[in-house]
Write an enzyme that holds these catalytic residues in place. Sequence first.
Site, PDB file in Angstrom:
ATOM      1  N   GLU A 159     -19.666  -4.262  -8.073  1.00  0.00           N
ATOM      2  CA  GLU A 159     -19.758  -4.115  -9.540  1.00  0.00           C
ATOM      3  C   GLU A 159     -20.902  -4.989 -10.079  1.00  0.00           C
ATOM      4  O   GLU A 159     -21.605  -4.602 -11.010  1.00  0.00           O
ATOM      5  CB  GLU A 159     -18.422  -4.490 -10.186  1.00  0.00           C
ATOM      6  CG  GLU A 159     -17.337  -3.450  -9.869  1.00  0.00           C
ATOM      7  CD  GLU A 159     -15.973  -3.849 -10.392  1.00  0.00           C
ATOM      8  OE1 GLU A 159     -15.436  -4.860  -9.897  1.00  0.00           O
ATOM      9  OE2 GLU A 159     -15.449  -3.165 -11.283  1.00  0.00           O
ATOM     10  N   GLY A 201     -15.695  -6.462  -6.952  1.00  0.00           N
ATOM     11  CA  GLY A 201     -16.519  -7.158  -7.943  1.00  0.00           C
ATOM     12  C   GLY A 201     -17.941  -7.381  -7.454  1.00  0.00           C
ATOM     13  O   GLY A 201     -18.886  -7.429  -8.253  1.00  0.00           O
ATOM     14  N   ALA A 211     -13.789 -10.125  -6.038  1.00  0.00           N
ATOM     15  CA  ALA A 211     -13.083 -11.246  -6.670  1.00  0.00           C
ATOM     16  C   ALA A 211     -12.338 -12.027  -5.589  1.00  0.00           C
ATOM     17  O   ALA A 211     -12.040 -11.489  -4.516  1.00  0.00           O
ATOM     18  CB  ALA A 211     -12.097 -10.693  -7.688  1.00  0.00           C
TER      19      ALA A 211
HETATM   20  C1  LIG Z   1     -11.785  -8.363 -12.645  1.00  0.00           C
HETATM   21  C2  LIG Z   1     -11.518  -8.054 -11.199  1.00  0.00           C
HETATM   22  C3  LIG Z   1     -12.663  -7.375 -10.571  1.00  0.00           C
HETATM   23  C4  LIG Z   1     -12.741  -7.003  -9.311  1.00  0.00           C
HETATM   24  C5  LIG Z   1     -11.609  -7.039  -8.416  1.00  0.00           C
HETATM   25  C6  LIG Z   1     -11.999  -7.316  -6.977  1.00  0.00           C
HETATM   26  O1  LIG Z   1     -13.127  -7.519  -6.632  1.00  0.00           O
HETATM   27  S1  LIG Z   1     -10.702  -7.352  -5.938  1.00  0.00           S
HETATM   28  C7  LIG Z   1     -11.470  -7.643  -4.363  1.00  0.00           C
HETATM   29  C8  LIG Z   1     -12.162  -6.441  -3.836  1.00  0.00           C
HETATM   30  N1  LIG Z   1     -12.654  -6.709  -2.506  1.00  0.00           N
HETATM   31  C9  LIG Z   1     -11.945  -6.410  -1.454  1.00  0.00           C
HETATM   32  O2  LIG Z   1     -10.898  -5.823  -1.508  1.00  0.00           O
HETATM   33  C10 LIG Z   1     -12.533  -6.850  -0.132  1.00  0.00           C
HETATM   34  C11 LIG Z   1     -11.449  -7.399   0.752  1.00  0.00           C
HETATM   35  N2  LIG Z   1     -11.982  -7.894   1.991  1.00  0.00           N
HETATM   36  C12 LIG Z   1     -12.287  -7.092   3.017  1.00  0.00           C
HETATM   37  O3  LIG Z   1     -12.214  -5.885   2.971  1.00  0.00           O
HETATM   38  C13 LIG Z   1     -12.718  -7.756   4.273  1.00  0.00           C
HETATM   39  O4  LIG Z   1     -12.235  -9.068   4.248  1.00  0.00           O
HETATM   40  C14 LIG Z   1     -14.265  -7.786   4.461  1.00  0.00           C
HETATM   41  C15 LIG Z   1     -14.959  -8.367   3.259  1.00  0.00           C
HETATM   42  C16 LIG Z   1     -14.769  -6.354   4.735  1.00  0.00           C
HETATM   43  C17 LIG Z   1     -14.608  -8.679   5.677  1.00  0.00           C
HETATM   44  O5  LIG Z   1     -13.885  -8.207   6.794  1.00  0.00           O
HETATM   45  P1  LIG Z   1     -13.830  -9.083   8.116  1.00  0.00           P
HETATM   46  O6  LIG Z   1     -13.012  -8.310   9.094  1.00  0.00           O
HETATM   47  O7  LIG Z   1     -15.191  -9.458   8.505  1.00  0.00           O
HETATM   48  O8  LIG Z   1     -13.098 -10.428   7.729  1.00  0.00           O
HETATM   49  P2  LIG Z   1     -11.599 -10.658   7.244  1.00  0.00           P
HETATM   50  O9  LIG Z   1     -11.047  -9.433   6.613  1.00  0.00           O
HETATM   51  O10 LIG Z   1     -10.866 -11.250   8.360  1.00  0.00           O
HETATM   52  O11 LIG Z   1     -11.797 -11.722   6.096  1.00  0.00           O
HETATM   53  C18 LIG Z   1     -12.253 -13.039   6.373  1.00  0.00           C
HETATM   54  C19 LIG Z   1     -11.470 -13.999   5.520  1.00  0.00           C
HETATM   55  O12 LIG Z   1     -11.815 -13.779   4.151  1.00  0.00           O
HETATM   56  C20 LIG Z   1     -10.643 -13.577   3.375  1.00  0.00           C
HETATM   57  N3  LIG Z   1     -10.980 -12.632   2.310  1.00  0.00           N
HETATM   58  C21 LIG Z   1     -11.597 -11.462   2.425  1.00  0.00           C
HETATM   59  N4  LIG Z   1     -11.795 -10.910   1.237  1.00  0.00           N
HETATM   60  C22 LIG Z   1     -11.292 -11.753   0.327  1.00  0.00           C
HETATM   61  C23 LIG Z   1     -11.200 -11.740  -1.084  1.00  0.00           C
HETATM   62  N5  LIG Z   1     -11.689 -10.743  -1.799  1.00  0.00           N
HETATM   63  N6  LIG Z   1     -10.602 -12.796  -1.677  1.00  0.00           N
HETATM   64  C24 LIG Z   1     -10.122 -13.832  -0.971  1.00  0.00           C
HETATM   65  N7  LIG Z   1     -10.177 -13.917   0.377  1.00  0.00           N
HETATM   66  C25 LIG Z   1     -10.759 -12.870   1.012  1.00  0.00           C
HETATM   67  C26 LIG Z   1      -9.641 -12.993   4.361  1.00  0.00           C
HETATM   68  O13 LIG Z   1      -8.335 -13.175   3.927  1.00  0.00           O
HETATM   69  C27 LIG Z   1      -9.962 -13.793   5.594  1.00  0.00           C
HETATM   70  O14 LIG Z   1      -9.359 -15.047   5.419  1.00  0.00           O
HETATM   71  P3  LIG Z   1      -8.727 -15.800   6.649  1.00  0.00           P
HETATM   72  O15 LIG Z   1      -8.205 -17.063   6.068  1.00  0.00           O
HETATM   73  O16 LIG Z   1      -9.836 -15.975   7.636  1.00  0.00           O
HETATM   74  O17 LIG Z   1      -7.647 -14.926   7.179  1.00  0.00           O
END
Ligand SMILES: CC/C=C\CC(=O)SCCNC(=O)CCNC(=O)[C@H](O)C(C)(C)COP(=O)(O)OP(=O)(O)OC[C@H]1O[C@@H](n2cnc3c(N)ncnc32)[C@H](O)[C@@H]1OP(=O)(O)O
Length: 729
Positions: free
Chosen positions: A121, A118, A77
Amino acid sequence: MVNTMTLTWEATREFAVMAEYSTYGSVVVLQVNNPPVNSFSYHVRQGLVDGLEKAQRDPAIRSIVIMGKGRTFPAGADVREFGTASAGMMPDLLSVLAAVDTSPKPVVSAIHGTALGGGFELALASHYRLAVPSARVGLPEVHLGILPGAGGTQRLPRVVGVKTAIQMITTGQHIKAQQALSLGLVDKIVQGDLLKEAVSFARSIEGRPVEDRRISQKTVPDAEKVGEVVDAARKTIIRRARGAIAPMTCVQAIQASVLPFDVGMQRERELMAFLMTSWQAPAQQYAFFSEREVRRWSHPRDKRVNFKTAKPRVIKSVGVVGAGTMGVGITISLLQAGLKVVLLEVNKKQLDRGITTIQKTLSQKSASQRMSLLTTTMDYSALSDVDMVIEAVFESMRLKKEVFKKLDSITKPQAILASNTSGLDIDKIAAVTKRPDKVVGTHFFAPANIMRLLENILGKHTSAETIATAMQLGTTIGKVGVLVGNCPGFVGNRMLGPYVTEAVFLLEEGADPQDVDKAIEEFGFAMGPFRMGDLSGLDIGWRGRIEKGLTTEQGPPPATPPLYRRGNRYCPLADMLCMQGRLGQKTGAGWYRYEPGSRAALPDPVVQQMIREYRQEHGFKKRTISSQEIVERCLYPLINEGFHILDEGIAARSMDIDVTYLFGYGWPRHTGGPMYYAEKVVGLEKILRSLESYQAQYPDHHYLQPSPLLRDMVAKGTSLAALGTDSKL
Ligand SMILES: CC/C=C\CC(=O)SCCNC(=O)CCNC(=O)[C@H](O)C(C)(C)COP(=O)(O)OP(=O)(O)OC[C@H]1O[C@@H](n2cnc3c(N)ncnc32)[C@H](O)[C@@H]1OP(=O)(O)O
């Protein structure tokens, strides 16, 4: 669902762009295109639903592939949407996944990158899952203070069983494609071009019934053992969670997976709503974004010190001076990142010990390759060609100055010289060199190859390029780098001062070390101040106090009142332990005692007796101290120091302080960090009033004196975010 008749052309185009629809004969490919991580923002959800409906309507289409464009399958999400109007806009993720699950045409998720939350999922709601070998999948929502609320707690156990589902969901671990295959979470690992392979796979399953592919229609394999499994997991999870509510709530949702699917989904929704409205979820989401936001650093000292404009130097080789615990840990981190290292240690025995530890720590698989990057030496001239040196010698200004003088004369003029000091004046160190612009503090935390924090210290003359290089090096070696200014103890250890000082005062008044530790550990720290002191070694603080002239190896400096130093209240109990040779775990005794070979801290009657006699000698009357008072007396002065640090511009933003504490000091993540906790959980006004009230009771405890910034913010109702620069939060 949104009524498409009301949509403007612009909006319709946006949906299509975020979930691109293309056909390959009878196969539709829906590609999510929402960089950087293809999260399910509102437009993606709408685009997917539109694409699925269009595919159902077209009789020529017989199967559907969902994948991510760019670097990854959807990573979940859009967390930035949480709490905003878009998060609540239909279609929500549940409706997208319902449309996938109930699709009469087979849906294949083709995974690359990270299918998380998500995103995973969605894959579980699909009828088939393919993955490239490098893909990873997981449900990490627990780290955001929530649960996998789009059916993850119901579908995952139907594939892997309740036991494995609890393990995966409560740790939020990412698992690799091969393991996902063996757990039945992925049907096939595909080599080569994912799009081609997915289309070909989709064609091969066309016409097959989808009913028996729906995970929602399966039963949980270990359903009859659910009670037993949950009971067994409960104790460990509660202990590990240290006050965070999400892990146990995840377990409750997983427990409901043995019920009919719709009933379980309803339970998941209720528990998700409970977590989403708790104070912990926003705190953990703040922690997630802050960890990333600190990469956008700047400092009020100089506008050139800014991530946007400052360019790092390329670092290919690093010299490390000192093969003690810190030097060895730093060396391991550098080698693991593939950098060349020259490790210098003047003591042969220490050098040999260091090499053995490095060899043992590097993983078996890559040890020889990593070790080939390492040169060890006892001769400073071996550092003549490195791009950067990190000094990690004993914490003594005299010694550090000596080392820096040598480094300045031996290393190439453009080499950066960094000091791994935990609190010494970086300007004084820089002053002995002819290149103060290239001198920087890089404060690592023990064990340096494990702890994620790197506190980078900007000296008076440190150039923007030098800071950019230190910050970049942190990223290269997998650390969370925080930029701070120069002052005694910098951010982390400076704030620790009031915390530890107040903890020791509590002993005078009636608490035992174990009472204080218990209260702080119940708050969520992995270790209270006394267990932590024993682990780090009590001599570190003692040497520091001796260097500052607050005490001597023999006791208080001559003509000093026993309980005061330089006009401030002082408690010498820690000095008294050190004078008895009780330096902590390494000597088998400190605030606690330790059985040989054990790290278990056992209350020690000798220490209790020492404290009793001390109280008698100095006229302290023992009283019972509540856990609440312990937490407030230890943590509020620490937070108060954070306000001084912001006021002085030592940290640019409160989030830099929070990240320092989350990654370097074990501050519980579910509370967001000290400054977030103060503002959003307790409230600044309450912190101020408590400090005032404790100060009235203990007028000579100077750390209890509220910071002028805190007073000012409470008076004006200012928020911490308003103080920061470059913050999106
Ligand atoms: C009904 C609800 C159902 C489901 C709930 C969910 O799905 S909650 C979300 C679950 N997912 C996560 O927790 C994943 C979170 N993200 C990560 O673990 C890492 O970002 C990832 C995907 C492994 C990538 O890692 P990487 O080191 O390559 O990049 P970075 O972490 O620097 O992320 C890049 C930019 O993307 C932004 N971001 C990442 N995930 C999300 C997200 N889920 N939502 C919004 N934004 C996200 C992150 O903040 C970075 O942004 P930046 O502006 O470049 O700092």
